[in-house]
Design an enzyme around this catalytic site. Structure first.
Site, mmCIF file in Angstrom:
data_model
loop_
_atom_site.group_PDB
_atom_site.id
_atom_site.type_symbol
_atom_site.label_atom_id
_atom_site.label_comp_id
_atom_site.label_asym_id
_atom_site.label_seq_id
_atom_site.Cartn_x
_atom_site.Cartn_y
_atom_site.Cartn_z
ATOM 1 C CG HIS A 2 75.886 25.238 47.925
ATOM 2 N ND1 HIS A 2 77.218 25.153 48.230
ATOM 3 C CD2 HIS A 2 75.432 23.963 47.899
ATOM 4 C CE1 HIS A 2 77.563 23.884 48.362
ATOM 5 N NE2 HIS A 2 76.488 23.134 48.182
ATOM 6 C CG HIS A 56 71.581 21.299 47.933
ATOM 7 N ND1 HIS A 56 72.009 20.688 46.778
ATOM 8 C CD2 HIS A 56 72.678 21.414 48.722
ATOM 9 C CE1 HIS A 56 73.313 20.430 46.876
ATOM 10 N NE2 HIS A 56 73.740 20.865 48.052
HETATM 11 P P1 5GP Z 1 77.331 20.128 48.020
HETATM 12 O O1 5GP Z 1 77.631 18.657 48.034
HETATM 13 O O2 5GP Z 1 78.588 20.948 48.058
HETATM 14 O O3 5GP Z 1 76.341 20.528 49.059
HETATM 15 O O4 5GP Z 1 76.607 20.368 46.650
HETATM 16 C C1 5GP Z 1 77.201 20.939 45.536
HETATM 17 C C2 5GP Z 1 76.209 20.823 44.393
HETATM 18 O O5 5GP Z 1 76.651 21.647 43.348
HETATM 19 C C3 5GP Z 1 76.084 19.403 43.831
HETATM 20 O O6 5GP Z 1 74.730 18.972 43.934
HETATM 21 C C4 5GP Z 1 76.539 19.551 42.383
HETATM 22 O O7 5GP Z 1 75.770 18.786 41.497
HETATM 23 C C5 5GP Z 1 76.393 21.020 42.116
HETATM 24 N N1 5GP Z 1 77.363 21.585 41.181
HETATM 25 C C6 5GP Z 1 78.708 21.442 41.227
HETATM 26 N N2 5GP Z 1 79.300 22.114 40.214
HETATM 27 C C7 5GP Z 1 78.292 22.707 39.511
HETATM 28 C C8 5GP Z 1 78.282 23.531 38.340
HETATM 29 O O8 5GP Z 1 79.309 23.857 37.749
HETATM 30 N N3 5GP Z 1 77.071 23.950 37.896
HETATM 31 C C9 5GP Z 1 75.909 23.597 38.540
HETATM 32 N N4 5GP Z 1 74.773 24.059 38.022
HETATM 33 N N5 5GP Z 1 75.884 22.818 39.646
HETATM 34 C C10 5GP Z 1 77.071 22.371 40.120
#
Ligand code: 5GP
Ligand code: ZN
Length: 136
Positions: free
Chosen positions: A99, A101
């Site tokens: 993903h 951001h």
């Molecule tokens: P990472 O730390 O893996 O780069 O970021 C994962 C992101 O996904 C986090 O910012 C977290 O808030 C978001 N996230 C995790 N689970 C969900 C979800 O079920 N729905 C949404 N909309 N965001 C999520």
């Protein structure tokens, strides 16, 4: 087995606050936003990291990152935005489904996404320059 949360979003089993969708990609609001309008762009298909997605699919994905980035900037009237993309736990990846951001930024918002602050020595740079080039 618990399925990946972003796969569930891709399949429509969990409904996020969706801002863009096409056949292969979905973009939605992050539920723990670092700033108002913080959005995520994902491929619907499961790839764990940036190293796993085929080149053509990545090309489509990055185009949507650009499109969503522009929309988030306009909607939030931000002064800038960061595109952040974590790969593996050591780099802060909590959800092991690729993903991007999109984090809108505002002048003096105080958000810390800090990079290095100490300039490298020349010999260090030369070492990594040659070693990384060997793997390109
Ligand atoms: P990472 O730390 O893996 O780069 O970021 C994962 C992101 O996904 C986090 O910012 C977290 O808030 C978001 N996230 C995790 N689970 C969900 C979800 O079920 N729905 C949404 N909309 N965001 C999520
Ligand atoms: Zn997944």
């Amino acid at each position: 087995m618990t399925e990946c949360v972003f796969c569930k979003i891709g399949k429509g089993e969990i409904t996020p606050k969706k801002i863009y969708e096409d056949q292969n990609i979905i973009a939605f609001l992050d539920i723990f936003p670092a700033a108002k309008g913080h959005s995520l762009v994902i491929p619907k298909k499961h790839y764990a990291t940036l190293l796993d997605i085929p080149e053509m699919e990545l090309k489509e994905l990055i185009q949507i990152v650009q499109k969503v980035g522009a929309a988030v900037m306009k909607a939030t009237q931000a002064d800038g935005f960061n595109v952040l993309q974590n790969n593996k736990e050591a780099a802060g990846q909590a959800v092991p489904h690729l993903h991007f951001h999109i984090i809108p930024r505002f002048k003096d918002d105080g958000l810390k996404l800090a990079l290095g602050s100490k300039q490298s020595e020349e010999k260090e740079l030369v070492h990594w320059e040659s070693l990384i080039k060997e793997h390109i």
